[in-house]
Design an enzyme around this catalytic site. Structure first.
Site, PDB file in Angstrom:
ATOM      1  N   SER A 111       5.106  -7.053   3.468  1.00  0.00           N
ATOM      2  CA  SER A 111       5.649  -7.398   4.785  1.00  0.00           C
ATOM      3  C   SER A 111       6.417  -8.723   4.711  1.00  0.00           C
ATOM      4  O   SER A 111       6.174  -9.547   3.818  1.00  0.00           O
ATOM      5  CB  SER A 111       4.499  -7.506   5.782  1.00  0.00           C
ATOM      6  N   CYS A 146       9.619   1.730   3.566  1.00  0.00           N
ATOM      7  CA  CYS A 146      10.476   0.604   3.945  1.00  0.00           C
ATOM      8  C   CYS A 146      11.891   1.086   4.201  1.00  0.00           C
ATOM      9  O   CYS A 146      12.718   0.334   4.700  1.00  0.00           O
ATOM     10  CB  CYS A 146      10.451  -0.470   2.867  1.00  0.00           C
ATOM     11  N   LYS A 199      -0.952  -7.017  -9.512  1.00  0.00           N
ATOM     12  CA  LYS A 199      -1.955  -7.170  -8.439  1.00  0.00           C
ATOM     13  C   LYS A 199      -1.569  -6.146  -7.368  1.00  0.00           C
ATOM     14  O   LYS A 199      -0.715  -6.403  -6.525  1.00  0.00           O
ATOM     15  CB  LYS A 199      -1.900  -8.601  -7.882  1.00  0.00           C
ATOM     16  N   GLU A 245       9.201  -4.490  13.019  1.00  0.00           N
ATOM     17  CA  GLU A 245       8.887  -3.349  12.168  1.00  0.00           C
ATOM     18  C   GLU A 245       7.684  -2.607  12.752  1.00  0.00           C
ATOM     19  O   GLU A 245       6.667  -3.222  13.067  1.00  0.00           O
ATOM     20  CB  GLU A 245       8.555  -3.833  10.755  1.00  0.00           C
ATOM     21  N   PHE A 302       0.810  -1.227   0.000  1.00  0.00           N
ATOM     22  CA  PHE A 302       0.000   0.000   0.000  1.00  0.00           C
ATOM     23  C   PHE A 302       0.836   1.267   0.000  1.00  0.00           C
ATOM     24  O   PHE A 302       0.359   2.328  -0.382  1.00  0.00           O
ATOM     25  CB  PHE A 302      -0.937   0.006   1.228  1.00  0.00           C
ATOM     26  N   GLU A 321      -4.948  -3.944  -2.187  1.00  0.00           N
ATOM     27  CA  GLU A 321      -6.390  -3.667  -2.174  1.00  0.00           C
ATOM     28  C   GLU A 321      -6.719  -2.429  -1.336  1.00  0.00           C
ATOM     29  O   GLU A 321      -7.835  -1.912  -1.402  1.00  0.00           O
ATOM     30  CB  GLU A 321      -7.165  -4.899  -1.662  1.00  0.00           C
TER      31      GLU A 321
HETATM   32  P1  NAD Z   1       1.323  -6.683   3.021  1.00  0.00           P
HETATM   33  O1  NAD Z   1       2.339  -7.746   3.155  1.00  0.00           O
HETATM   34  O2  NAD Z   1       0.172  -6.670   3.960  1.00  0.00           O
HETATM   35  O3  NAD Z   1       0.670  -6.711   1.537  1.00  0.00           O
HETATM   36  C1  NAD Z   1       1.475  -6.730   0.386  1.00  0.00           C
HETATM   37  C2  NAD Z   1       0.717  -7.444  -0.723  1.00  0.00           C
HETATM   38  O4  NAD Z   1       0.484  -8.796  -0.338  1.00  0.00           O
HETATM   39  C3  NAD Z   1      -0.640  -6.828  -1.015  1.00  0.00           C
HETATM   40  O5  NAD Z   1      -0.820  -6.799  -2.422  1.00  0.00           O
HETATM   41  C4  NAD Z   1      -1.622  -7.783  -0.343  1.00  0.00           C
HETATM   42  O6  NAD Z   1      -2.849  -7.870  -1.027  1.00  0.00           O
HETATM   43  C5  NAD Z   1      -0.906  -9.112  -0.385  1.00  0.00           C
HETATM   44  N1  NAD Z   1      -1.197  -9.954   0.787  1.00  0.00           N
HETATM   45  C6  NAD Z   1      -1.425  -9.528   2.055  1.00  0.00           C
HETATM   46  N2  NAD Z   1      -1.624 -10.586   2.872  1.00  0.00           N
HETATM   47  C7  NAD Z   1      -1.526 -11.702   2.097  1.00  0.00           C
HETATM   48  C8  NAD Z   1      -1.622 -13.086   2.376  1.00  0.00           C
HETATM   49  N3  NAD Z   1      -1.877 -13.546   3.588  1.00  0.00           N
HETATM   50  N4  NAD Z   1      -1.453 -13.954   1.346  1.00  0.00           N
HETATM   51  C9  NAD Z   1      -1.190 -13.511   0.103  1.00  0.00           C
HETATM   52  N5  NAD Z   1      -1.087 -12.198  -0.198  1.00  0.00           N
HETATM   53  C10 NAD Z   1      -1.245 -11.294   0.777  1.00  0.00           C
HETATM   54  O7  NAD Z   1       2.113  -5.281   3.062  1.00  0.00           O
HETATM   55  P2  NAD Z   1       1.518  -3.813   3.149  1.00  0.00           P
HETATM   56  O8  NAD Z   1       0.976  -3.588   4.517  1.00  0.00           O
HETATM   57  O9  NAD Z   1       0.659  -3.521   1.978  1.00  0.00           O
HETATM   58  O10 NAD Z   1       2.856  -2.955   2.941  1.00  0.00           O
HETATM   59  C11 NAD Z   1       3.728  -2.619   3.993  1.00  0.00           C
HETATM   60  C12 NAD Z   1       4.889  -3.573   4.070  1.00  0.00           C
HETATM   61  O11 NAD Z   1       5.617  -3.559   2.850  1.00  0.00           O
HETATM   62  C13 NAD Z   1       5.900  -3.184   5.135  1.00  0.00           C
HETATM   63  O12 NAD Z   1       6.329  -4.341   5.795  1.00  0.00           O
HETATM   64  C14 NAD Z   1       7.034  -2.562   4.341  1.00  0.00           C
HETATM   65  O13 NAD Z   1       8.305  -2.616   4.956  1.00  0.00           O
HETATM   66  C15 NAD Z   1       7.003  -3.406   3.113  1.00  0.00           C
HETATM   67  N6  NAD Z   1       7.672  -2.736   2.006  1.00  0.00           N
HETATM   68  C16 NAD Z   1       8.897  -3.191   1.651  1.00  0.00           C
HETATM   69  C17 NAD Z   1       9.590  -2.569   0.629  1.00  0.00           C
HETATM   70  C18 NAD Z   1      10.948  -3.048   0.226  1.00  0.00           C
HETATM   71  O14 NAD Z   1      11.455  -2.591  -0.773  1.00  0.00           O
HETATM   72  N7  NAD Z   1      11.559  -3.962   0.960  1.00  0.00           N
HETATM   73  C19 NAD Z   1       9.018  -1.477  -0.034  1.00  0.00           C
HETATM   74  C20 NAD Z   1       7.754  -1.046   0.369  1.00  0.00           C
HETATM   75  C21 NAD Z   1       7.084  -1.686   1.390  1.00  0.00           C
END
Ligand code: NAD
Length: 481
Positions: A225, A280, A172, A381, A148, A175
């Protein structure tokens, strides 16, 4: 407004019948309804992508990059509209949204150089009369799953490279922030890609798992994450796919007594509180060495107390809300846990509110001193505007604290000593290093190099790593008698 998928060259409704609201985190206004696409939606996109692949991969690379040049122009023409959409659904300030989109567009620009980037190697006469070449060929249909916090930039870490190398691409997006991708795909629809080459499937875990399982999808790029990154990496491998999975972070910054105090404090405050700590590459733990502790703490407390928090559309605002109520509860819970332990709250942003927007997901800048390496605040985090302070007597001690974390996304040093900078760069266990830089975000022509629990895979996002990730090498040994 109903968010649509983009499949086979057209915006279409999901077939799942399931949807959730898209909510502005500053106002709680419902902006739209986003479908939670099913395996059937994914199957349709994968089949259309597979059908489009043979012609797309055979198009000369000089022609394949032409729609990317048009995409760049369309993104510039719609720059303000897309930036505003990011602020509305994600909460960050307009300045932050514009900066994010700029970094995204830079990836389109770099991928326009694909005729050079995709070149292989060759040797004449590896033996008498025999030549050998290595060429790069695309994989087929590939997909990216994005988080997000950077709805405009992160899809563009992948999409331009995947397409310019001759793959068909499915996005994808998160959401929680699907509206930016609607704007991006409006531009993509006009840019002139053949039908089925670039597609959008909205949704959550069900759509992700369908992408992971579909046999026609050859590679998965993921950002999110760490627990989900591990799930995606494992499932992608189990289904025979390439994967590059960027996970969460916990970024330390070390400050030495010889650093410029005013510049350092400003950079640290921006790193910790910019984007409401939801980068991040956000600073999470500041480690002071020696006598800089007192003056730096004082300067940071002042910066935390005076940061203007509110609706990101307001030009005077310097920090927006966090994304959801659940995020806020998690952040507040971590601060409370530190308070019950050895933590001492220097600035408490837990109960502050923005006038007229009381229902927004507000967490104001918060600072906690006395955090110890074993505390949750030092290891987990937070992903919110919370800055922890730790202290060390020597550079060696500070580097040991930096290396005591499981994550390895970023580590920074503020100093005027070249020798200390060199030691830090050499010894620190993280993939993105900043020297007198608070947010060490690699430009589009460098890889985004997370390590350890922040990255699963070997080839990172952006630049030549993207080219290698989205191509397979073929070696040809040739003799012409
Ligand atoms: P998230 O892991 O909740 O979601 C990321 C994606 O995974 C979304 O598209 C979501 O729909 C999908 N998803 C969520 N839960 C899922 C599941 N159980 N099974 C399958 N797919 C699933 O992350 P977020 O809250 O949207 O974003 C924040 C996180 O992203 C933080 O941990 C941040 O550090 C990380 N991030 C990392 C970087 C990097 O370059 N390392 C960059 C930006 C964000």
């Amino acid at each position: 407004m109903q968010v649509r998928n983009f499949i086979d060259g057209a915006f279409v409704a999901s077939r799942s019948g399931k949807a959730i609201p898209v909510v502005n985190p500053a106002t709680q206004d419902v902006l739209a309804s986003v479908p939670l696409s099913s395996g059937e939606d994914v199957r349709q996109a994968a089949e259309k992508g597979r059908a489009a692949f043979p012609d797309w991969r055979d198009m000369p690379v000089v022609d394949r990059v032409q729609p990317l040049f048009r995409l760049k122009v369309l993104l510039e023409e719609n720059f303000e509209d897309i930036s505003r959409t990011m602020t509305l659904e994600c909460g960050k300030t307009l300045v932050e949204s514009r900066g994010e989109l700029r970094r995204g567009i830079e990836n389109v620009e770099v991928a326009c150089g694909m005729p050079s980037l995709i070149q292989g190697w060759n040797n004449e006469n590896i033996a008498a009369g025999i030549d050998e070449h290595m060429i790069r060929q695309p994989l087929g249909v590939v997909a990216a799953i994005t988080p997000f916090n950077f709805p405009g930039m992160i899809p563009l870490w992948f999409l331009p490279y995947a397409l310019a190398t001759g793959n068909c691409f499915i996005l994808k997006p998160s959401e929680k922030v699907p509206l930016t991708s609607q704007k991006l795909f409006t531009c993509l629809a006009e840019a002139g890609f053949p039908t089925g080459v670039v597609q959008l499937v909205n949704g959550g875990a069900e759509a992700v798992n369908a992408l992971l399982e579909h046999p026609d999808i050859r590679a998965i790029s993921f950002v999110g994450s760490t627990p989900v990154a591990k799930h995606v990496y494992g499932q992608a491998a189990a289904h025979g796919k390439r994967a590059q999975c960027q996970g969460g972070a916990k970024n330390p910054v070390v400050v030495l007594p010889d650093a410029d105090l005013a510049e350092t404090a400003a950079a640290l405050a921006e790193s910790a509180f910019g984007c409401a700590g939801q980068r991040c590459l956000a600073l999470s733990t500041a480690i002071t060495v020696g006598e800089v502790r007192g003056p730096l703490t004082e300067a940071l407390v002042e910066a935390a107390r005076t940061r203007a928090v509110g609706n990101g559309l307001n030009p005077d605002v310097e920090m927006g809300p966090v994304i959801t109520e659940e995020s806020k509860s998690r952040i507040v819970g971590l601060i409370a846990e530190a308070e019950r332990g050895s933590g001492r709250i220097l600035v408490d942003g837990r109960s502050s509110r923005v006038d007229g927007l009381e229902s927004g997901n507000w967490v104001f800048p918060t600072m906690v001193d006395g955090v110890t390496p074993g505390d949750a605040l030092a290891q987990e985090e937070v992903f919110g505007p919370v800055l922890s302070l730790m202290h060390a007597d020597t550079v060696d001690e500070a580097i040991a604290l930096v290396n005591g974390r499981a994550f390895g996304n970023m580590a920074c040093l503020f100093t005027s000593s070249g020798a200390a900078a060199r030691q830090f760069r050499n010894q620190v266990d993280a993939g993105n290093i900043g020297i007198n830089i608070g947010v060490a975000a690699p430009m589009a022509f460098f890889p985004f190099s997370g390590w350890n629990e922040s990255f699963f895979g070997d080839l990172h996002a952006q630049s030549r790593h993207g080219v290698e990730f989205y191509t397979q090498t073929k070696v040809v040994v040739e003799r012409w008698p």
